[in-house]
Write a protein that holds these residues in place. Structure first.
Motif, PDB file in Angstrom:
ATOM      1  N   GLY A   1      61.801 -41.804 -10.190  1.00 56.70           N
ATOM      2  CA  GLY A   1      62.001 -43.162  -9.712  1.00 56.70           C
ATOM      3  C   GLY A   1      61.528 -44.230 -10.672  1.00 56.70           C
ATOM      4  N   MET A   2      62.187 -45.392 -10.601  1.00 56.16           N
ATOM      5  CA  MET A   2      61.841 -46.539 -11.436  1.00 56.16           C
ATOM      6  C   MET A   2      61.617 -47.797 -10.595  1.00 56.16           C
ATOM      7  N   GLY A   3      62.686 -48.280  -9.937  1.00 54.89           N
ATOM      8  CA  GLY A   3      62.567 -49.570  -9.275  1.00 54.89           C
ATOM      9  C   GLY A   3      63.104 -49.565  -7.868  1.00 54.89           C
ATOM     10  N   VAL A   4      62.826 -50.661  -7.145  1.00 52.74           N
ATOM     11  CA  VAL A   4      63.314 -50.818  -5.779  1.00 52.74           C
ATOM     12  C   VAL A   4      63.770 -52.262  -5.577  1.00 52.74           C
ATOM     13  N   ALA A   5      64.989 -52.404  -5.043  1.00 48.78           N
ATOM     14  CA  ALA A   5      65.534 -53.722  -4.703  1.00 48.78           C
ATOM     15  C   ALA A   5      66.004 -53.656  -3.254  1.00 48.78           C
ATOM     16  N   ILE A   6      65.458 -54.511  -2.426  1.00 53.99           N
ATOM     17  CA  ILE A   6      65.682 -54.455  -0.984  1.00 53.99           C
ATOM     18  C   ILE A   6      66.541 -55.625  -0.536  1.00 53.99           C
ATOM     19  N   ALA A   7      67.545 -55.337   0.290  1.00 47.13           N
ATOM     20  CA  ALA A   7      68.423 -56.385   0.815  1.00 47.13           C
ATOM     21  C   ALA A   7      69.306 -55.792   1.910  1.00 47.13           C
ATOM     22  N   ASP A   8      69.853 -56.664   2.727  1.00 44.23           N
ATOM     23  CA  ASP A   8      70.793 -56.258   3.773  1.00 44.23           C
ATOM     24  C   ASP A   8      72.203 -56.388   3.209  1.00 44.23           C
ATOM     25  N   TYR A   9      72.639 -55.356   2.468  1.00 42.98           N
ATOM     26  CA  TYR A   9      73.890 -55.484   1.716  1.00 42.98           C
ATOM     27  C   TYR A   9      75.125 -55.495   2.603  1.00 42.98           C
TER      28      TYR A   9
ATOM     29  N   ASN B   1      75.166 -56.785   5.815  1.00 39.24           N
ATOM     30  CA  ASN B   1      75.075 -57.886   6.783  1.00 39.24           C
ATOM     31  C   ASN B   1      75.010 -57.412   8.226  1.00 39.24           C
ATOM     32  N   ASP B   2      74.296 -56.301   8.454  1.00 40.94           N
ATOM     33  CA  ASP B   2      74.153 -55.814   9.827  1.00 40.94           C
ATOM     34  C   ASP B   2      72.812 -56.184  10.450  1.00 40.94           C
ATOM     35  N   GLY B   3      72.016 -56.971   9.706  1.00 42.52           N
ATOM     36  CA  GLY B   3      70.735 -57.425  10.239  1.00 42.52           C
ATOM     37  C   GLY B   3      69.576 -56.493   9.968  1.00 42.52           C
ATOM     38  N   TRP B   4      69.791 -55.433   9.167  1.00 42.49           N
ATOM     39  CA  TRP B   4      68.742 -54.464   8.869  1.00 42.49           C
ATOM     40  C   TRP B   4      68.642 -54.278   7.352  1.00 42.49           C
ATOM     41  N   PRO B   5      67.438 -54.349   6.783  1.00 37.31           N
ATOM     42  CA  PRO B   5      67.290 -54.262   5.325  1.00 37.31           C
ATOM     43  C   PRO B   5      67.524 -52.846   4.813  1.00 37.31           C
ATOM     44  N   ASP B   6      68.212 -52.747   3.687  1.00 41.63           N
ATOM     45  CA  ASP B   6      68.516 -51.487   3.032  1.00 41.63           C
ATOM     46  C   ASP B   6      67.725 -51.397   1.726  1.00 41.63           C
ATOM     47  N   ILE B   7      67.695 -50.200   1.127  1.00 36.67           N
ATOM     48  CA  ILE B   7      66.844 -49.948  -0.042  1.00 36.67           C
ATOM     49  C   ILE B   7      67.670 -49.367  -1.174  1.00 36.67           C
ATOM     50  N   PHE B   8      67.711 -50.064  -2.304  1.00 38.82           N
ATOM     51  CA  PHE B   8      68.298 -49.501  -3.526  1.00 38.82           C
ATOM     52  C   PHE B   8      67.157 -49.027  -4.415  1.00 38.82           C
ATOM     53  N   VAL B   9      67.224 -47.756  -4.839  1.00 33.73           N
ATOM     54  CA  VAL B   9      66.211 -47.191  -5.723  1.00 33.73           C
ATOM     55  C   VAL B   9      66.869 -46.844  -7.051  1.00 33.73           C
ATOM     56  N   SER B  10      66.398 -47.464  -8.135  1.00 28.81           N
ATOM     57  CA  SER B  10      66.896 -47.141  -9.465  1.00 28.81           C
ATOM     58  C   SER B  10      66.069 -45.992 -10.031  1.00 28.81           C
ATOM     59  N   ASN B  11      66.741 -45.091 -10.738  1.00 23.58           N
ATOM     60  CA  ASN B  11      66.100 -43.879 -11.213  1.00 23.58           C
ATOM     61  C   ASN B  11      66.421 -43.598 -12.672  1.00 23.58           C
ATOM     62  N   PHE B  12      65.613 -42.737 -13.265  1.00 22.93           N
ATOM     63  CA  PHE B  12      66.042 -42.018 -14.449  1.00 22.93           C
ATOM     64  C   PHE B  12      66.804 -40.814 -13.900  1.00 22.93           C
ATOM     65  N   GLY B  13      68.125 -40.895 -13.958  1.00 21.39           N
ATOM     66  CA  GLY B  13      68.985 -39.993 -13.209  1.00 21.39           C
ATOM     67  C   GLY B  13      69.796 -40.826 -12.237  1.00 21.39           C
ATOM     68  N   LYS B  14      70.412 -40.203 -11.276  1.00 22.89           N
ATOM     69  CA  LYS B  14      71.268 -40.932 -10.349  1.00 22.89           C
ATOM     70  C   LYS B  14      70.455 -41.817  -9.409  1.00 22.89           C
ATOM     71  N   ASN B  15      70.993 -43.024  -9.164  1.00 20.19           N
ATOM     72  CA  ASN B  15      70.349 -43.966  -8.265  1.00 20.19           C
ATOM     73  C   ASN B  15      70.627 -43.610  -6.807  1.00 20.19           C
TER      74      ASN B  15
END
Length: 620
Positions: A162-170, A172-186
């Motif tokens: 793992g590397m990074g985390v970017a959080i947002a409700d992509y 628009n359903d009212g619940w926050p989601d999590i994008f995790v950037s990796n060395f390897g597949k995200n």
């Protein structure tokens, strides 16, 4: 300025070879391209060692016995210390072992309290399937000062490097989601609304591969849906991590001050950047080249990124902090494309016209001008540039002018953020620090592998170092990397969490008690804006003081902070006006909210003072 009563300066006569053969990778490690054949040079020249009265490097010393107590570390008491970051081997032979990971603040269950997501690294054996990989953590806020790791139950352990985390409700359903950037597949973890998540990255088309760094979410084209930008760092191969040479650079030149260290990023191939357009059906389309933000030609080493409006035209611009290469500033043209204004804006280089090893980005209106200023963390032996926004997205490096440059030189900075820790109405600055070379602990260079954070207090637009009082969070050393901040205890005080490489996190509980007033706003976008209102700008006026705050996702280093906007008011008990510019373009004023409280504001429920969003079908 450094605290003179706690320091002494010791200068070492460095041999010429130590300067000229400093790393094909130093400074975050880098060298200008023309110097590569000669072994490279630091982004900043070697500086005299700075030691405290006990002859400790100032990065792990310089503590005072008395002074203002701002943060106390509660990692043990809260339960966060039960989790441990694992990244490679202690010797840090290769660059993938040194970068570390981010932290995200997220109210994943919509109970009104921020939870904490901590990204983990990995090891060679885990990456090859020989051992169980280390897990990321999702610490649920128990509302009583304690936290429980529910990552396994929630399905967000990542189990990749793992590397990074970017959080947002992509979606628009009212619940926050999590994008995790990796060395390897995200990974893209979709929130299932029941305390669990499902990885939909493959279906969404955002997995990529190799090495992704600190991502950012923002609606760059104004269609009401959040898009995703993912910077690429280094193209790295675990199966062949140390070829005899790379891009013509003999790896024998991978040195820092004449000592052999791991190699990169200079001399290693870079990774392209990616902008993913949100199609509104759960999938994304890579529009990087069409938009003009792919970095495919230069392949700079991107570590952090941020969507934010820097020229006040109502459109989200894009910042990319690049390691050992010029930074990017892309101005949004409003037609789905960007202008590369990196050099003309003054953001690509520092005051000396020199590229820096940028690790993280802090953004905020420091002097109440209504413009977003920027601060980049960089490598040790180099000052950290503070870029004043002179208007229209033009920046001037004012670090020395502000008196903060010298204090930052010995430190190797990562995550950073502007926030008002004492609620006096002025944004302060916190920076997480930690070196990448364990070898520095064996040398008298005035720096250390584990380092303390730096805190700067803003006194009406002038920053000064807050002394590190013994026994407080500012005197705790670690190999700091990701940093996120927010009102974790809903008490109007901004706290912070640091993800430490190969260690437990630091949990900085804000203990300032001065009676200053504050407000916080949770913004909810209408049908023509992203639901979580990322990209909104709020302007608050109280007497002669006018403050600006923006809703962002990303920035710092590979981290995401509290999505709610926070304003300190000092002793003022009166708010004259609050104006919101929503991503849809709507500008409206709201009734001044109650003091010392968190208020939810929905788009379209105030008094319109600017253009209405275009009529048409909802873009939910």
């Amino acid at each position: 300025m450094l605290q003179r009563h706690a320091l002494c300066l010791i200068c070492f006569a460095l041999p010429f070879s130590a300067i000229t053969v400093c790393s094909a990778q130093t400074g975050g490690m880098g060298a200008p391209p023309a110097a590569q054949a000669a072994g490279g040079a630091q982004t900043g020249p070697p500086h005299a060692a700075v030691l405290d009265e006990q002859h400790r490097p100032i990065t792990a010393g310089g503590f005072v016995k008395t002074g203002p107590v701002i943060f106390m570390d509660i990692a043990d008491k809260s339960g966060l210390a039960s989790w441990h970051n694992t990244t490679g081997t202690p010797g840090k032979s290769y660059i993938v072992e040194t970068v570390g990971a981010g932290v995200g603040l997220i109210d994943y269950d919509n109970d009104g309290w921020l939870d904490i997501y901590l990204v983990n690294g990995s090891s060679y054996d885990a990456a090859s399937g020989k051992t169980t990989p280390p897990h990321a953590a999702l610490f649920h806020n128990n509302h009583d000062g304690t936290f429980t790791d529910v990552a396994v139950k929630a399905g967000v352990t990542n189990d990749r490097w793992g590397m990074g985390v970017a959080i947002a409700d992509y979606d628009n359903d009212g619940w926050p989601d999590i994008f995790v950037s990796n060395f390897g597949k995200n990974r893209l973890y979709h929130n299932n609304h029941d305390g669990t998540f499902t990885d939909v990255a493959e279906k969404a088309g955002v997995t990529l591969g190799n090495w992704s760094a600190g991502a950012t979410w923002g609606d760059y084209d104004g269609d009401g849906r959040l898009d995703l930008f993912v910077p690429g760092y280094v193209h790295f191969d675990l199966t062949e991590p140390a070829p005899e040479s790379a891009h013509g650079v003999a790896l024998a030149f991978c040195q820092f001050r004449g000592v052999k260290v791991m190699c990169g990023p200079r001399g290693l191939p870079g990774e392209a950047d990616h902008l993913f357009h949100n199609n509104g059906d759960g999938t994304f389309t890579d529009v990087s080249e069409k938009a003009g933000v792919s970095d495919k030609k230069e392949l700079y080493y991107g570590l952090a990124s941020l969507f934010i409006d820097v020229n006040n035209d109502g459109k989200l611009d894009l910042l990319v902090a690049d390691d050992s290469t010029p930074n990017y500033l892309y101005l949004n043209k409003g037609d789905g494309t960007f202008d590369d204004a990196s050099f003309v804006s003054g953001y690509a280089l520092n005051e000396s016209g020199r590229e820096t090893a940028s690790m993280g980005i802090a953004s905020g209106d420091l002097a109440h001008t209504g413009n977003i200023d920027l601060y980049n963390t960089t490598f040790s032996d180099d000052y950290k540039p503070l870029y004043r926004n002179d208007g229209q997205g033009n920046f001037s490096d004012v670090s020395y002018q502000m008196g903060i440059a010298e204090a930052t030189i010995p430190f190797l900075g990562w995550g950073a953020g502007f926030f008002d820790y004492d609620n006096d109405g002025w944004l302060d600055l916190l920076e997480a620090n930690g070196h990448v070379y364990p070898q520095v602990d064996k040398s008298q260079w005035g720096t250390s592998f584990e380092q303390r954070p730096l805190l700067f207090h803003n006194d009406h637009g002038k920053l000064s170092v807050v002394p590190a009082v013994e026994g407080t969070s500012l005197a705790k050393v670690g190999a700091g990397r990701g940093l996120a901040w927010g009102d974790i205890f809903n008490d109007g005080k901004i706290d912070a969490v640091i993800n430490n490489l190969d260690g437990s996190p630091s949990f900085l509980r804000n203990v300032v008690a001065n009676g200053n007033h504050w407000i916080e706003l949770k913004l909810v976008g209408g049908p023509h804006s992203p639901r979580d209102a990322i990209g909104s700008t709020v302007t608050l006026t109280s007497g002669e003081m006018k403050q600006r705050a923006d809703v962002i996702s990303g920035g710092s280093f590979a981290s995401t902070s509290d999505p709610r906007v926070h304003f300190g008011l000092g002793k003022s008990a009166k708010i004259d006006s609050v104006e919101i510019r929503w991503p849809s373009g709507l500008r409206e004023r709201i009734t001044p909210p109650p003091l010392d409280a968190i208020t939810t504001v929905m788009e379209g429920h105030g008094t319109r003072v600017g253009p209405a969003p275009a009529a048409g079908k909802s873009r939910r």
